[in-house]
Design an enzyme around this catalytic site. Structure first.
Site, short mmCIF file in Angstrom:
data_model
loop_
_atom_site.label_atom_id
_atom_site.label_comp_id
_atom_site.label_asym_id
_atom_site.label_seq_id
_atom_site.Cartn_x
_atom_site.Cartn_y
_atom_site.Cartn_z
N LYS A 211 0.91 -1.03 0.02
CA LYS A 211 0.03 -0.11 -0.10
C LYS A 211 0.83 1.24 0.04
O LYS A 211 0.65 2.20 -0.76
CB LYS A 211 -1.02 0.00 1.14
CG LYS A 211 -1.96 1.12 1.13
CD LYS A 211 -2.82 1.40 2.44
CE LYS A 211 -3.74 0.26 2.51
NZ LYS A 211 -4.75 0.46 3.75
N GLU A 217 10.30 -5.65 3.89
CA GLU A 217 10.42 -6.89 3.37
C GLU A 217 10.11 -6.88 1.89
O GLU A 217 10.71 -7.62 0.98
CB GLU A 217 9.87 -7.90 4.05
CG GLU A 217 10.08 -8.07 5.61
CD GLU A 217 9.03 -7.28 6.45
OE1 GLU A 217 8.92 -7.77 7.33
OE2 GLU A 217 8.50 -6.29 5.92
N GLY A 271 -5.01 -4.62 5.78
CA GLY A 271 -4.35 -5.54 4.84
C GLY A 271 -4.94 -6.79 4.87
O GLY A 271 -4.81 -7.49 3.66
N ARG A 272 -5.22 -7.44 6.16
CA ARG A 272 -5.84 -8.90 5.93
C ARG A 272 -7.03 -9.02 5.58
O ARG A 272 -7.70 -10.29 5.65
CB ARG A 272 -5.65 -9.49 7.47
CG ARG A 272 -6.15 -8.67 8.44
CD ARG A 272 -5.81 -9.04 9.99
NE ARG A 272 -6.54 -7.97 10.90
CZ ARG A 272 -5.74 -6.83 11.41
NH1 ARG A 272 -4.97 -6.36 10.60
NH2 ARG A 272 -6.42 -6.22 12.10
N GLU A 357 -3.82 -11.61 14.29
CA GLU A 357 -3.43 -10.07 14.00
C GLU A 357 -4.59 -9.11 14.43
O GLU A 357 -4.58 -8.02 14.91
CB GLU A 357 -3.03 -9.93 12.72
CG GLU A 357 -2.36 -8.57 12.49
CD GLU A 357 -1.60 -8.44 11.23
OE1 GLU A 357 -0.39 -8.83 11.09
OE2 GLU A 357 -2.29 -7.89 10.32
N HIS A 388 -1.29 -37.72 10.49
CA HIS A 388 -0.05 -38.24 10.83
C HIS A 388 1.16 -37.42 11.39
O HIS A 388 2.05 -37.77 11.06
CB HIS A 388 0.52 -38.92 9.30
CG HIS A 388 -0.30 -40.22 8.90
ND1 HIS A 388 -0.38 -41.16 9.11
CD2 HIS A 388 -1.68 -39.87 8.15
CE1 HIS A 388 -1.17 -42.04 8.57
NE2 HIS A 388 -2.24 -41.13 7.94
N LYS A 516 9.47 -4.23 14.05
CA LYS A 516 9.97 -3.55 12.73
C LYS A 516 10.99 -2.41 13.15
O LYS A 516 11.93 -2.15 12.65
CB LYS A 516 8.82 -3.06 11.84
CG LYS A 516 8.08 -4.13 11.30
CD LYS A 516 7.04 -3.42 10.26
CE LYS A 516 6.14 -4.37 9.60
NZ LYS A 516 5.14 -3.76 8.80
#
Length: 548
Positions: A211, A217, A271-272, A357, A388, A516
């Site tokens: 954005k 990152e 964002g999410r 979050e 498993h 951050k």
């Protein structure tokens, strides 16, 4: 509201749980031949079966009373009405607006911010994305050397990665073999390196999804991808092989991307919650505009259901209330997400961000400390792989873990017999968790197999399953764009329901920022670490890498 524990319904639920805490699921089913019918609800052809949870009619009545005391109806109306429900950032959370008009052809819900209908800007941006996606899919947009784009690499992190990656994998049968899609998120260079190793620069398009166009990152990966492409095709080629999803036009231009290929979204899209926006560009390229509209339509239909259905018949409400019940009254600290569909293998990771979050908070909306539990730990894996790996703990571990089983009835693979096997395993696991296996049954089986009394006595405790482990089953008729959209929106609204009960803001994420800031300080070498551990490890890193 700052303290839900003061509500009369909360106090009543505490007393009620103490009263029924020793009642088993086996007893509840034995006492109600119609328990499945009485404790399952539907939205269209989607079924939510919550009968294998330790709840009664009284439990559900008290939980619905808690929702009323928390003013869920009022909160829900404010969310859909464009109120600034993200109070710490003074923003609405109107991700529902991203799917309404496209899904209903202009006849859906209306969403306004400060009295202004947002539908026109949403429609305009969607049309730009649809047009560009069609150019890629039909070969009209080509790379710098004139070759057709065959490989899409989405570079983002968090909501700019998890949602699109989930949807693209889940809708694998709708993509076909013409396009390859990859997602790069981790700043670890190994992630980008592995993807670029199989990329042809002449046929590759990078989507840089950030954005602000400053996410550290994402931009580190973007700069490395840009360098890789420029070294192979030249600087002039960058413009034909990079597009941006952002709001920072100056930074996008400085990077070398034509602003006409910058697709935007708005600060009222978290964002999410953003896969429905321009962040979903990779999805649109993968499955095409029509199926993306189907995805929006499923989500929009769930939006309307959440807004209009009575609380007792409302899928997100029931799912959210069950989480509050398990977390705060049964004191269960985790929740497992178990999709019995390999194409949904990314769903647990997606829901980790969506739930933790959003609701991993320790202060109320008013900034006062919470004294009750909020988000559980969300984890899981696609069945049958999980059987498993960690199902041993689910069946016989010391702490019960509520499970969400997501089952799909109709198969879209080339191997329907295997799907039948998969579905049977999902049903069997939920039943085994609920009802277990008694010591008497274990002993009888071993006796029938000819085991002696000493062996039976020694092995029975190890082979006994207590059962009484709660689970909820969500049954989809088919994993197609419409039902996938509805499923994701169901969980979005479930998060809001739980947050409303807990009195917290599910739309900010300040906890992401501190790490951050400290990482940036370490990178810049400013103000050395205050603790001996961090300083010592940094010094070792420097010595191992000869950085200084």
């Amino acid at each position: 509201m700052t303290n839900p524990t003061l509500f009369p319904a909360w106090k009543a639920l505490e007393a009620h749980q103490a009263k029924i805490g020793n009642v088993t699921l086996a007893e509840l089913f034995a006492g109600d031949a119609e328990r499945f019918r009485n404790f399952s609800i539907r939205f269209g052809d989607i079924v939510l079966d919550y009968s294998k949870n330790g709840v009664t009619d009284v439990t559900m009545g008290l939980l619905l009373g808690l929702a009323n005391e928390a003013k869920l109806d009022e909160a829900r109306a404010g969310l859909f009405g464009g109120d600034r429900v993200n109070s710490t950032e003074d923003r609405p959370a109107l991700h529902m607006a991203l799917r309404a008009s496209a899904a209903h052809g202009g006849h859906g819900l209306t969403f306004k911010i400060d009295g202004v209908d947002v539908a026109p800007v949403v429609k305009a941006e969607l049309e730009l994305m649809f047009d560009f996606a069609d150019q890629i899919r039909h070969g009209a947009f080509k790379g710098a050397t004139g070759k057709r784009i065959r490989h899409i690499i989405n570079i983002g992190i968090g909501g700019s990665d998890l949602g699109p990656a989930l949807i693209v994998d889940a809708l694998r049968p709708d993509i076909g073999g013409k396009l390859q899609l990859d997602f790069v998120s981790n700043v670890d260079g190994a992630h980008l390196d592995a993807v670029l190793a199989k990329a042809d620069p002449e046929k590759t398009l990078f989507i840089i999804a950030s954005k602000t166009f400053t996410t550290s990152e994402t931009m580190a990966n973007a700069r490395s991808a840009r360098k890789w492409l420029a070294e192979k095709l030249g600087e002039a080629a960058v413009d034909r092989h990079f597009v941006a999803v952002s709001t920072n036009i100056a930074a996008v231009q400085e990077f070398g991307i034509d602003p006409t290929r910058m697709f935007r979204f708005w600060d009222w899209v978290g964002g999410r919650y953003s896969l429905w926006s321009a962040i979903g560009l990779s999805i649109i390229i993968a499955v095409g505009p029509n199926k993306f509209r189907d995805l929006l339509a499923g989500a929009a239909a769930m939006d309307r259901h959440f807004l209009e259905a009575p609380l007792a018949q409302n899928l997100p409400v029931i799912l959210g209330l069950l989480q509050v019940w398990h977390r705060d009254f049964c004191h269960m600290s985790a929740q497992a997400i178990l999709p019995y569909a390999q194409d949904l293998w990314r769903l647990p990771a997606y829901l980790q961000q969506l739930e933790m979050e959003s609701n991993g908070k320790s202060v109320t909306r008013q900034g006062t400390p919470v004294t009750w539990h909020t988000s559980p730990v969300i984890w899981g894996q696609a069945g049958t792989n999980g059987q498993h790996a960690f199902h041993q703990m689910l069946h016989q571990g010391s702490e019960p873990v509520p499970c969400d089983f997501i089952l799909v009835a109709r198969d879209r693979s080339a191997f329907p017999d295997q799907h039948h096997m998969l579905f049977a395993n999902g049903l069997a696991q939920s039943a085994a968790l609920a009802f277990g296996k008694s010591a008497a049954a274990v002993g009888a089986e071993m006796k029938a197999a000819g085991r002696d009394a000493a062996t039976i006595a020694a092995l029975t405790p190890h082979r006994t399953f207590a059962g009484n482990r709660p689970s909820t089953t969500i049954l989809l008729p088919i994993l197609d764009p419409y039902h996938l959209g509805a499923l994701i929106a169901l969980y979005e609204h479930k998060v809001f329901v739980a947050a409303t009960i807990w009195g917290i803001n599910p739309f900010d994420q300040w906890g992401v920022e501190l790490g951050k800031e400290m990482a940036n300080a370490l990178l810049a070498g400013k103000g050395g670490p205050a603790d001996s551990s961090t300083a010592g490890l940094m010094a070792l890193y420097d010595s191992y890498t000869h950085r200084k």
